[in-house]
Scaffold this motif. Sequence first.
Motif, PDB file in Angstrom:
ATOM      1  N   VAL A   1      -3.439  -9.815 -10.236  1.00 52.77           N
ATOM      2  CA  VAL A   1      -4.562 -10.304 -11.037  1.00 52.77           C
ATOM      3  C   VAL A   1      -5.797  -9.446 -10.799  1.00 52.77           C
ATOM      4  O   VAL A   1      -6.565  -9.168 -11.730  1.00 52.77           O
ATOM      5  CB  VAL A   1      -4.843 -11.810 -10.799  1.00 52.77           C
ATOM      6  CG1 VAL A   1      -5.313 -12.086  -9.407  1.00 52.77           C
ATOM      7  CG2 VAL A   1      -5.860 -12.312 -11.799  1.00 52.77           C
ATOM      8  N   ALA A   2      -5.968  -8.975  -9.568  1.00 49.56           N
ATOM      9  CA  ALA A   2      -7.106  -8.088  -9.286  1.00 49.56           C
ATOM     10  C   ALA A   2      -6.991  -6.813 -10.122  1.00 49.56           C
ATOM     11  O   ALA A   2      -7.960  -6.360 -10.739  1.00 49.56           O
ATOM     12  CB  ALA A   2      -7.155  -7.738  -7.802  1.00 49.56           C
ATOM     13  N   ARG A   3      -5.788  -6.261 -10.168  1.00 45.44           N
ATOM     14  CA  ARG A   3      -5.581  -5.012 -10.904  1.00 45.44           C
ATOM     15  C   ARG A   3      -5.772  -5.237 -12.405  1.00 45.44           C
ATOM     16  O   ARG A   3      -6.388  -4.428 -13.091  1.00 45.44           O
ATOM     17  CB  ARG A   3      -4.194  -4.443 -10.606  1.00 45.44           C
ATOM     18  CG  ARG A   3      -3.964  -3.059 -11.189  1.00 45.44           C
ATOM     19  CD  ARG A   3      -2.677  -2.406 -10.709  1.00 45.44           C
ATOM     20  NE  ARG A   3      -2.798  -1.825  -9.396  1.00 45.44           N
ATOM     21  CZ  ARG A   3      -2.285  -2.330  -8.284  1.00 45.44           C
ATOM     22  NH1 ARG A   3      -1.578  -3.448  -8.329  1.00 45.44           N
ATOM     23  NH2 ARG A   3      -2.448  -1.747  -7.130  1.00 45.44           N
ATOM     24  N   VAL A   4      -5.255  -6.345 -12.895  1.00 47.71           N
ATOM     25  CA  VAL A   4      -5.417  -6.660 -14.320  1.00 47.71           C
ATOM     26  C   VAL A   4      -6.902  -6.798 -14.666  1.00 47.71           C
ATOM     27  O   VAL A   4      -7.371  -6.252 -15.659  1.00 47.71           O
ATOM     28  CB  VAL A   4      -4.671  -7.965 -14.681  1.00 47.71           C
ATOM     29  CG1 VAL A   4      -5.143  -8.496 -16.026  1.00 47.71           C
ATOM     30  CG2 VAL A   4      -3.170  -7.724 -14.717  1.00 47.71           C
TER      31      VAL A   4
ATOM     32  N   GLU B   1      -8.123   1.015  -4.238  1.00 48.78           N
ATOM     33  CA  GLU B   1      -8.925   0.570  -3.085  1.00 48.78           C
ATOM     34  C   GLU B   1      -9.612  -0.753  -3.388  1.00 48.78           C
ATOM     35  O   GLU B   1      -9.628  -1.665  -2.547  1.00 48.78           O
ATOM     36  CB  GLU B   1      -9.976   1.633  -2.733  1.00 48.78           C
ATOM     37  CG  GLU B   1      -9.381   2.874  -2.087  1.00 48.78           C
ATOM     38  CD  GLU B   1     -10.335   4.073  -2.158  1.00 48.78           C
ATOM     39  OE1 GLU B   1     -11.563   3.860  -2.285  1.00 48.78           O
ATOM     40  OE2 GLU B   1      -9.838   5.217  -2.109  1.00 48.78           O
ATOM     41  N   ALA B   2     -10.170  -0.863  -4.589  1.00 47.09           N
ATOM     42  CA  ALA B   2     -10.858  -2.108  -4.955  1.00 47.09           C
ATOM     43  C   ALA B   2      -9.869  -3.269  -4.994  1.00 47.09           C
ATOM     44  O   ALA B   2     -10.176  -4.383  -4.537  1.00 47.09           O
ATOM     45  CB  ALA B   2     -11.553  -1.945  -6.306  1.00 47.09           C
ATOM     46  N   VAL B   3      -8.685  -3.014  -5.525  1.00 50.13           N
ATOM     47  CA  VAL B   3      -7.653  -4.058  -5.595  1.00 50.13           C
ATOM     48  C   VAL B   3      -7.314  -4.533  -4.184  1.00 50.13           C
ATOM     49  O   VAL B   3      -7.263  -5.736  -3.905  1.00 50.13           O
ATOM     50  CB  VAL B   3      -6.389  -3.528  -6.314  1.00 50.13           C
ATOM     51  CG1 VAL B   3      -5.206  -4.474  -6.102  1.00 50.13           C
ATOM     52  CG2 VAL B   3      -6.665  -3.362  -7.806  1.00 50.13           C
ATOM     53  N   ALA B   4      -7.116  -3.569  -3.276  1.00 50.80           N
ATOM     54  CA  ALA B   4      -6.787  -3.940  -1.893  1.00 50.80           C
ATOM     55  C   ALA B   4      -7.921  -4.735  -1.261  1.00 50.80           C
ATOM     56  O   ALA B   4      -7.689  -5.692  -0.513  1.00 50.80           O
ATOM     57  CB  ALA B   4      -6.497  -2.682  -1.077  1.00 50.80           C
ATOM     58  N   ASP B   5      -9.163  -4.347  -1.575  1.00 52.83           N
ATOM     59  CA  ASP B   5     -10.328  -5.053  -1.007  1.00 52.83           C
ATOM     60  C   ASP B   5     -10.382  -6.510  -1.442  1.00 52.83           C
ATOM     61  O   ASP B   5     -10.649  -7.398  -0.642  1.00 52.83           O
ATOM     62  CB  ASP B   5     -11.631  -4.376  -1.449  1.00 52.83           C
ATOM     63  CG  ASP B   5     -11.926  -3.130  -0.647  1.00 52.83           C
ATOM     64  OD1 ASP B   5     -11.208  -2.891   0.344  1.00 52.83           O
ATOM     65  OD2 ASP B   5     -12.867  -2.402  -1.020  1.00 52.83           O
ATOM     66  N   VAL B   6     -10.187  -6.740  -2.736  1.00 51.67           N
ATOM     67  CA  VAL B   6     -10.441  -8.095  -3.240  1.00 51.67           C
ATOM     68  C   VAL B   6      -9.189  -8.977  -3.193  1.00 51.67           C
ATOM     69  O   VAL B   6      -9.314 -10.205  -3.187  1.00 51.67           O
ATOM     70  CB  VAL B   6     -11.034  -8.096  -4.677  1.00 51.67           C
ATOM     71  CG1 VAL B   6     -12.328  -7.302  -4.713  1.00 51.67           C
ATOM     72  CG2 VAL B   6     -10.049  -7.590  -5.692  1.00 51.67           C
TER      73      VAL B   6
END
Lengths: 210, 231, 229
Positions: free
Chosen positions: A131-134, A171-176
């Motif tokens: 969902v973060a990636r989407v 990186e942002a996906v992994a963070d959130v």
Amino acid sequence: MSGIAALLLADARLPAGGHTQSAGLEPALLGGLEPTDIPGFLRTRLATSARVDAATAVVTRAGAPVEQVLDAWAARTPSEVVRAAAVEAGRGYLRLARTLGMPTSLLPRDTPRPIALGSLARDLGLAAAEVARVAIYDDLQTACAAALKLAPMDPATPVGWLLACADPIDEAVADVAKLTEPQQIPATTAPLMELWQHAHSTATRRLFRA
Amino acid sequence: MSLTRVHLRQDGQTLVAGLLAPRVLQRGPTCLEVALVATNATLLGGDHVRIELAVDAGMHLVIRDVAGTVAYHSRGREAWWDNEIDVAEGASLVWRAEPLVLSQGASVRRTTHATVAEGGRLLMRDTLVLGRSGETGGDIVCDTELTYAGRPALVERLDLADATLPGMLGAHRVIDTVTLLGARPAATTRAFRLAQPGAVARAVGIRAHDTALDATFEEWATQIGAQSWRG
Amino acid sequence: MPETRALRLGIAGPVGTGKSSLIALLCRELGGTIELGVVTNDIYTDEDARMLRAAGVLDPDRIRAVETGACPHTAIRDDITANAIAIEDLESDYPATELVLIESGGDNLTATFSPALVDAQIFVLDVAGGGDVVRKGGPGIARADLLVVNKTDLAPHVGVDADRMRREGEQAREGRPVIALSRNDADSIAALTSWVRHLLARHRHGEHVATDPGPMAPHFHADGTVHAH
């Protein structure tokens, strides 16, 4: 289910009214952003509002109480114009959920896009990282698609911009993706972008809702 | 750490001096006006300034900065600045802050936490200037977290390390913000209307005093009745 | 309260043929007896909605604008979400609404409404667009519930035979109705309002079935059936 569900949610053909949005790009261009700066603008969104919204979707999907997520998101989205546009975009998801008989349809009518998306992701069994990636992909791709309308160019060019963001997106996906509590949602802001978006409600010759 | 504290109670006040020293300018039955005076060349790398402002129920506190603050080259050491604000029920705090100028090489981490109880009002100004004239200016990360009646009202991280990124500050060197909590301003004022009672007026500019938010600040001060507190 | 939900009537047609004026006309003529709402699909911002609000023909809050992101065709045909929400909001804010007029963003001859969005649609042409437009055809011209040939009062000035245009329209439409309209011609206005009232009555009695003019001409499938998608 989540195998195609993530693709569905990321697909511009998903009938949720996505074509009415420019992810802040039209306000930015009206505000003076140079078309040559659109790739940088994507980086800014990735670092700020797209990340806030992605985290909001992740926390919603994790099952945090919706009222608390809403408070947290609204506190990170100070412009009422930006919030109203997000609510309109969220309505598209709610309508989709209603037609398909999903629990997300029970959310209040003023549920903003990131919370509606997170809830839909929960209904569809998406993982947090999906969902973060989407959420991030949709935000940036919306700006890229709008760029073709607002500052036409070879349509392959924005694809290159997006691909150039691939690592920072990961990186942002992994963070959130690891977040579960509303107060953990990042709050990084881009002041000019926010002012541009706020001014959009009074722009006279706009094509996009937001 | 250097603590500066102003606590206005019904029966008096507590003043604690640090790098900034409180000086009473005016006192009334329910109000106090205090100036914060720099006692040293603030703000240097390694400094840690903490300012605590607390107002008890029904009391009104006005804080004035006597001059702007300059954050100097940090020489590899960050400077820290924490604001901790507590406004009780029916109380008010107006903070007429002067600009914070970030010199070339300055590196500042600032946090602002404010808790405003239901019926309390907070009005504050925050002007950040990147660089003295001719400089591109230092870095600052500002974390702001304001709650009203126990609910988050404004949560923001302003990270100006890459201020020139498209959509951040662009060519502007000044970001000026007036924040109001506990009241909703008139519809005509250009500002963000928060979901909780409150608003944020923000402007970016080239020079410190050309952002036109003075008028917004005074309008909102009038709206929350600041004129009536004196004497 | 109407027993059935409001009739949703789409108004499509190329730019400048008078869709907004037609809606203003319907509001003036029908507003006194029918509870109306209007949804506009604008190219820019909400200009058509503002024009209609300024015309004072309807309570401004009953005129809603949809911004289509420069996709007026998409917004009425394939992803109707934004329009559907605007209509649902209107009906929920004004539960007594009997008729919602939805104006498409001016598009080309191929744009028609999805039957999932509207119950019926009017396709608007004008004489100034040239006498041969009808012969060029298209799904809206051929199979919309009503074809309006607008601004017939201008026909002598643009060298077009309005009667012939209407006749050719009737031929192209295989008997479906055509109205040659002029705001200076009371009879043509009466014919239009009568058509709308009749449609509304049929809708209330459950006799009207939404049909899709289709994006394509009817064509034969291998099994011999004729399809108008």
